[in-house]
Design an enzyme around this catalytic site. Structure first.
Site, PDB file in Angstrom:
ATOM      1  N   CYS A   1       0.836  -1.192   0.000  1.00  0.00           N
ATOM      2  CA  CYS A   1       0.000   0.000   0.000  1.00  0.00           C
ATOM      3  C   CYS A   1       0.879   1.253   0.000  1.00  0.00           C
ATOM      4  O   CYS A   1       2.024   1.212   0.407  1.00  0.00           O
ATOM      5  CB  CYS A   1      -0.926   0.101   1.206  1.00  0.00           C
TER       6      CYS A   1
ATOM      7  N   ARG B   1       2.589   0.747  -5.634  1.00  0.00           N
ATOM      8  CA  ARG B   1       2.602  -0.019  -4.394  1.00  0.00           C
ATOM      9  C   ARG B   1       1.334  -0.833  -4.185  1.00  0.00           C
ATOM     10  O   ARG B   1       1.218  -1.558  -3.198  1.00  0.00           O
ATOM     11  CB  ARG B   1       2.788   0.929  -3.202  1.00  0.00           C
TER      12      ARG B   1
ATOM     13  N   TRP C   1      -3.031  -2.474  -1.484  1.00  0.00           N
ATOM     14  CA  TRP C   1      -2.787  -3.838  -1.958  1.00  0.00           C
ATOM     15  C   TRP C   1      -3.304  -4.719  -0.831  1.00  0.00           C
ATOM     16  O   TRP C   1      -2.749  -4.740   0.264  1.00  0.00           O
ATOM     17  CB  TRP C   1      -1.298  -4.062  -2.205  1.00  0.00           C
TER      18      TRP C   1
ATOM     19  N   ASN D   1      -0.016   1.254   6.044  1.00  0.00           N
ATOM     20  CA  ASN D   1       0.660   0.297   5.166  1.00  0.00           C
ATOM     21  C   ASN D   1       1.383  -0.679   6.083  1.00  0.00           C
ATOM     22  O   ASN D   1       2.079  -0.263   7.002  1.00  0.00           O
ATOM     23  CB  ASN D   1       1.658   1.062   4.279  1.00  0.00           C
ATOM     24  N   GLY D   2       1.202  -1.992   5.863  1.00  0.00           N
ATOM     25  CA  GLY D   2       1.863  -2.994   6.701  1.00  0.00           C
ATOM     26  C   GLY D   2       0.845  -3.977   7.246  1.00  0.00           C
ATOM     27  O   GLY D   2      -0.269  -4.086   6.712  1.00  0.00           O
TER      28      GLY D   2
ATOM     29  N   GLU E   1      13.553 -15.790 -15.587  1.00  0.00           N
ATOM     30  CA  GLU E   1      13.089 -14.400 -15.665  1.00  0.00           C
ATOM     31  C   GLU E   1      12.113 -14.238 -16.848  1.00  0.00           C
ATOM     32  O   GLU E   1      11.082 -13.566 -16.733  1.00  0.00           O
ATOM     33  CB  GLU E   1      14.295 -13.459 -15.805  1.00  0.00           C
TER      34      GLU E   1
ATOM     35  N   LYS F   1       8.225 -13.083 -16.524  1.00  0.00           N
ATOM     36  CA  LYS F   1       7.664 -11.944 -17.256  1.00  0.00           C
ATOM     37  C   LYS F   1       6.383 -12.343 -17.980  1.00  0.00           C
ATOM     38  O   LYS F   1       5.394 -11.630 -17.970  1.00  0.00           O
ATOM     39  CB  LYS F   1       8.666 -11.442 -18.318  1.00  0.00           C
TER      40      LYS F   1
ATOM     41  N   GLU G   1       3.495 -13.058 -15.362  1.00  0.00           N
ATOM     42  CA  GLU G   1       2.981 -11.925 -14.599  1.00  0.00           C
ATOM     43  C   GLU G   1       2.254 -10.906 -15.473  1.00  0.00           C
ATOM     44  O   GLU G   1       1.357 -10.218 -15.006  1.00  0.00           O
ATOM     45  CB  GLU G   1       4.063 -11.256 -13.735  1.00  0.00           C
TER      46      GLU G   1
ATOM     47  N   HIS H   1      14.751 -34.953 -16.524  1.00  0.00           N
ATOM     48  CA  HIS H   1      14.510 -35.505 -15.186  1.00  0.00           C
ATOM     49  C   HIS H   1      13.090 -35.224 -14.696  1.00  0.00           C
ATOM     50  O   HIS H   1      12.827 -35.302 -13.502  1.00  0.00           O
ATOM     51  CB  HIS H   1      15.543 -34.946 -14.201  1.00  0.00           C
TER      52      HIS H   1
ATOM     53  N   LYS I   1       4.446  -3.228  -7.263  1.00  0.00           N
ATOM     54  CA  LYS I   1       5.860  -3.089  -7.613  1.00  0.00           C
ATOM     55  C   LYS I   1       6.764  -3.244  -6.403  1.00  0.00           C
ATOM     56  O   LYS I   1       7.832  -3.824  -6.491  1.00  0.00           O
ATOM     57  CB  LYS I   1       6.101  -1.720  -8.256  1.00  0.00           C
TER      58      LYS I   1
END
Ligand code: G6P
Length: 606
Positions: A2, A27, A74, A99-100, A479, A483, A486, A502, A601
């Protein structure tokens, strides 16, 4: 996570709050809200969804007043709904944003309920409003109320609270979550970071953990956890105003992909000494004393760490352990072999990475923060900072910051190797020279957008995709898969090519897209054989490779080539086409490229 903002002493502050929230939307963007202290008391607008929804509400129902709070959420505790959106107001008297996570919220809620408090949301945060209300109702001063609330809560927080009877005052506090106080001319501000405050002031105070402050239009009185008045330095931040501009591109991500040549050049400049050779913030003696390195990071930054492990071990012959920050934090790691911890973080605020760095510091390791935001918490807490100079990254999916991290890390690996005598100065300078050439080579790969577009179009209907790489390209495969998933919500996994046989090879069926990364390196032949095994079972091989290696996989269904490069630098170059592929696939699918669902982010909760 947040984002929070607050203003005291500014005429019609609602507009300023909304503008600051735009800078904090990275955020979280599940919901947002603004409260102001108008003539009639608190007035508030909240809306579910991205900030555009709140902007529309604000147009229909403007809020007046000189002081107020704003929040972009968030969701952690309580679903995404208007009643769970911040701000929260208790009894029309206290408004808060947070926030938290308040870990003991359930017990506090029970106690407050027993005392007659009524709750309107399912959030942990709402207890803060009621704790302040209870404190003020008992006749406490703002300072006493701040100390009283802080003494009752456990967890992580950045919070701002206002009382209706004190229209020009905010109480703010933090523990682990970031918070900056901005001192302006006749008005004061708070924000989750200096970016939020950028157009308002450059004079910023960062609170220490468990500090709280009473902020008025012309002062910020700071107290430590014991309620003792303390002095915290005012720092002048360099944040610029132009940072949230798309600069003519459709998305921040597209713009940031195009900024990668600059991100490399600027980061390289920061890693070049006055004598023109590669240099790091660590002295030669410091480098020689490094016997082992622990890398702590999350998400894309973790993949940068994994690439760097190959470089540092190969060049400097120093053991490296790459740790997922959230796992490391609660482990009882055996640190004997390691002398240095490098915390890698674009934002410098990821709570997992910050806590892991603290954990490593407590275990006696020297901490180095490799961060893109110089004013961030990790930068301030690390014993040394190694900067990336990618500039502000707004797109939630990291692109230019990753490339900048790789640039700093290859420079570090070469400088470390030379200082420890495993390569000579000539080889170090040769690597430096190759890195110097990267911005222009990467610039050429940006021309791949048109080649990749039809491929991206064909991926939009895929249910799943695999990314394969071997050796230093294995983390790049992961990576690439991250990408794609997401941004376009297509299931994707990155595997080490040699590991396919395997287990993961069982996933291969006719037409499954396999994005294969290949460089002209020592393992090229073996990686090509692994691809053959996938192709033989019906996979559609999309080869991403250097020009000189393309012929090795003559059975590929599609080929994307990048210019030839020193094998050490292949991870940087081959990253660009996989970024473009993910970007264009998402664009073709019509997903929200810059703000994918459920993500944020900067993640400042555990
Ligand atoms: C979030 C972002 C990722 C990022 C990760 C680490 O999960 O969505 O893109 O890689 O955090 O962020 P940091 O700022 O610590 O590099």
């Amino acid at each position: 996570m947040c984002g929070i903002v607050g203003v005291v002493g500014l005429q019609d502050c609602a507009e300023t709050l909304l503008d600051s929230l735009k800078r904090l939307e990275y955020r979280g963007y599940d919901s947002s809200g603004i409260v102001t202290r108008a003539a009639e008391g608190f007035v508030m607008n909240r809306a579910v969804g991205k900030l555009g929804a709140l902007s529309a509400t604000m147009r229909d129902r403007p809020l007046s007043g000189r002081s107020g709070l704003g929040h972009t959420r968030w969701a952690t505790h309580g679903g995404v709904s208007e009643r769970n959106a911040h701000p929260h107001i208790a009894n029309n008297k206290v408004a808060i944003v947070h926030n938290g996570i308040i870990e003991n919220h359930a017990a506090l809620r029970d106690e407050l309920r027993a005392a007659g408090h009524e709750f309107a949301s399912e959030t942990d945060s709402e207890v803060l409003a009621h704790l302040f209300l209870a404190a003020f109702d008992q006749g406490m001063s703002a300072q006493e109320a701040g100390a009283a609330v802080l003494s009752q809560i456990e967890g992580t927080f950045a919070l701002a609270a206002m009382h209706v009877d004190h229209p020009d005052m905010m109480i703010v506090a933090r523990n682990a979550s970031p918070l900056a106080i901005g001192l302006g001319d006749g008005a004061s501000f708070v924000g989750s970071d200096a970016i939020a405050l950028a157009p308002l002031t450059r004079n910023v105070i960062y609170l220490k953990d468990n500090d709280f402050a009473i902020v008025t239009p012309d002062s910020a009185q700071i107290f430590d956890a014991a309620g003792v008045s303390v002095h915290r330095e005012v720092v002048i931040v360099a944040a610029s105003q132009g940072m949230v501009d798309k600069g003519g591109f459709r998305h921040f991500m597209e713009k940031e992909i195009h900024e990668q040549p600059d991100a490399i050049a600027h980061t390289l400049a920061a890693m070049t000494g006055t004598d023109g050779t590669l240099s790091t913030p660590l002295s030669r003696d410091d480098l020689q004393a490094i016997d082992g390195i622990v890398m702590l990071a999350a998400g894309t930054s973790h993949y940068a760490a994994m690439v760097a492990r190959y470089w540092i071990e190969a060049l400097a012959r120093v053991p490296v352990s790459c740790e997922i920050a959230s796992e490391y934090r609660y482990r009882k790691p055996v640190t004997g072999a390691f002398t240095t911890a490098i915390a890698i973080s674009q934002s410098g605020e990821s709570l997992d990475t910050l806590m892991a760095m603290r954990h490593a510091g407590e275990a006696g390791l020297r901490t180095v923060g490799l961060v893109n935001v110089p004013e961030s918490t990790i930068a301030r807490e690390a014993s040394l900072v190694m900067p990336t100079r990618a500039g502000p990254e707004i797109g939630v999916a990291s692109t230019k910051a990753f490339i900048a991290q790789l640039t700093a890390l290859i420079c570090f690996a070469a400088a470390l190797a030379e200082a420890r005598g495993s390569i000579d100065a000539q080889r170090r300078d040769e690597i430096h020279e190759h890195i110097r050439g990267l911005p222009s080579i990467i610039g050429r790969t940006l021309g791949l957008f048109d080649d990749i577009r039809p491929l991206a179009h064909s991926l939009t209907t895929a249910r799943s995709a695999l990314y394969l790489g071997r050796d230093v390209l294995f983390p790049v495969a992961m990576e690439g898969a991250l990408k794609l998933k997401e941004l376009s919500y297509i299931h994707a996994e990155g595997f080490a090519s040699g590991e396919m046989k395997h287990g993961p090879i069982a996933l291969i069926e006719e037409g499954l897209p396999v994005i294969a990364l290949l460089a002209a390196d020592e393992v090229m032949g073996k990686a090509a054989s692994n691809l053959q095994e996938a192709s033989a079972r019906g996979a559609r091989i999309i080869l991403v490779t250097e020009e000189r290696a393309a012929h090795v996989v003559d059975f590929a269904d599609q080929v994307i080539t990048v210019p030839n490069v020193d094998p050490l630098l292949a991870p940087l170059l081959l990253t660009v086409p996989v970024q473009i592929l993910a970007y264009l696939t998402a664009f073709e699918k019509g997903t929200d490229v810059d703000q994918p669902r459920n993500l944020a982010k900067s993640v400042t909760v555990e």
